[in-house]
Design an enzyme around this catalytic site. Sequence first.
Site, mmCIF file in Angstrom:
data_model
loop_
_atom_site.group_PDB
_atom_site.id
_atom_site.type_symbol
_atom_site.label_atom_id
_atom_site.label_comp_id
_atom_site.label_asym_id
_atom_site.label_seq_id
_atom_site.Cartn_x
_atom_site.Cartn_y
_atom_site.Cartn_z
ATOM 1 N N ARG A 111 0.837 -1.200 0.000
ATOM 2 C CA ARG A 111 0.000 0.000 0.000
ATOM 3 C C ARG A 111 0.875 1.254 0.000
ATOM 4 N NH1 ARG A 111 -5.221 1.356 -1.215
ATOM 5 N NH2 ARG A 111 -6.241 2.625 0.364
ATOM 6 N N THR A 405 -9.043 0.669 -10.248
ATOM 7 C CA THR A 405 -8.517 -0.569 -9.638
ATOM 8 C C THR A 405 -8.721 -1.827 -10.508
ATOM 9 O OG1 THR A 405 -8.952 0.425 -7.499
ATOM 10 C CG2 THR A 405 -8.542 -1.894 -7.465
ATOM 11 N N SER A 470 -7.831 0.899 3.061
ATOM 12 C CA SER A 470 -8.307 0.398 1.773
ATOM 13 C C SER A 470 -9.551 -0.455 1.975
ATOM 14 C CB SER A 470 -7.217 -0.462 1.145
ATOM 15 O OG SER A 470 -7.703 -1.107 -0.006
ATOM 16 N N GLY A 492 -13.683 -1.573 -7.225
ATOM 17 C CA GLY A 492 -14.998 -1.002 -6.930
ATOM 18 C C GLY A 492 -15.072 -0.145 -5.684
#
Length: 587
Positions: A111, A405, A470, A492
Amino acid sequence: MRCSCLILAAALCFGAAPARADGPLPAPEAASGWTPKTAVQAREFMVAAAHPLAVETGRDVIRRGGSAADAAIAMQLVLGLVEPQSSGLGGGAFVLYWDAAAGQVKSLDGRETAPMEADGRLFLDADGQPLAFLDAVIGGRSVGVPGTPKLLAELHRRWGRLPWAELFAPAIRLAREGFPVSPRLAGAIAALGDGGSHRDGFGNDAARELFLHADGMPLRAGERLVNPAYADTLATLAAEGVGPFYQGPIAEDIVRTVGSHAANPGRMSTGDLAAYTVRERVPVCAPYRQWRVCGMGPPSSGGVTLLQMLGILERLPPPPAGQPPALAALHRFAEAGRLAYADRERYLADPDYALVPVEGLLDPDYLEVRAGLFDAQRSLGRAAAGSPPGAPSRGEARAAELPSTSHLVIVDRDGNAVSMTTTIENGFGSRLLVRGFLLNNELTDFAFAPTGADGQPVANRVEPGKRPRSSMAPTLVFGPDGRLLLALGSPGGSSIINYVAKTLLAVLDDHLDLQAAIDRPNFGSRNGPTELEAGTALTAEADALRALGHELRILELNSGVQAIRRAAVGGWIGAADARREGRAGGE
Ligand code: GLU
């Protein structure tokens, strides 16, 4: 396998539960505009990703003797070229890895991190008010230190088999020769200019030059996109490893681009890049009925929130007599989502900065208490967060999230699996392009206001060096025999968790085949209105849901699930979401 699953010869056998041809929800159907897809089956290995060129690449890598990790690296490099709006070198990712020989699940956190100069005021205006979402996104302010390159290097170090440089060859060749712009990419480029000039949609000239014609018109579907700058970047990393990305000329270019945006500069330093580290995290795993479900732990909320939803659903009493099964299924799923998302909002954040009570949130007694709040005849509306064992005191926060994404899944010849969700956050991230790749806007996944309405600091506030929360939910499911059964995930935004939960339940509980499970209309609640996918049979339930007190939103719910499951007859079944351009392929 413990049952004789003769009923569904090509499908999986899931244990003792009676097989149903379909679930209680409306049958899956293609909403307007989708091209129906068919799952593929293969004996030896399977890959699935958001773009056919990434799938071909992954298949070739495994054909040449590569591992699941090798395939993931090569596929990510191609995705960064052909689906640049969604993921790439300038972003971050989470990997759930199944080591078949060791019988172990590992999770890697790549991340992005906040620069050391970022703090709780990052997304506040001069009056201390949170910025509008897009005002925060475009430019350098939202850019986190990218994690994807180091994550790929770590995948290779641990589980790679083919030489590192070989994995770069397909993406380098495609970047130099060019590839046809897909309808989805063309649509995304065109949409960036909505309401103004297409040039204004991008954050710097390099991005405009790549995605627009000289007259400012967007590239159209079928036109060839060549990206020589990306090929050069890849050639450097292929030859020298990812070092030059984090220290040296590429790092300096990233820092300059982030800092020089006129309206919205960021404060990333070369030291921030040099300090970036991939973290191995403990995967979060919990039983769901006879299966074991494993997901990504914090800083993603994906795993914990998914497991809370499943844990709550499992503990609900049977629907009241007379309640139609489709209505009961929608109501239960939405209410479980509400309860889980309420906790997510309060407690989930980077565990290196905030005490996240993971065990407490998944504690069976706590889930029992949460499930006890369910009312079969009435929606909870907006659920309050609970007090799990070990919970710190926290403010309520809301972070805006909009979808881009990508998810890819791989099972190699040895049964090792990669379930990887990868992102630059919003479509085209911060809209800044450096050396052929886009920089993320991941920092907008932090809560914009550092304190809640109650004045308490929120867990997911901006802090120097911290990773934004996240929703990405790469997931692995294991059968009662301990063998890998299902690997899946989706893009999404915060709806990812609902998309993954819907698909997983459609496979496990309702025995839908994999494609039908993915195609089943999307629905659920993120602790706001109950959302139903527009253009699907679910909307027929609207009045009945309203009668139970649901406030409804009927909207496009654009999942992009890629999934692989073990086939009852041996081998693997792969499938990609008909809502996007993905595909599965194996041998
Ligand atoms: N940035 C989001 C997250 O990490 C994902 C964005 C998306 O799926 O579109 O949760």
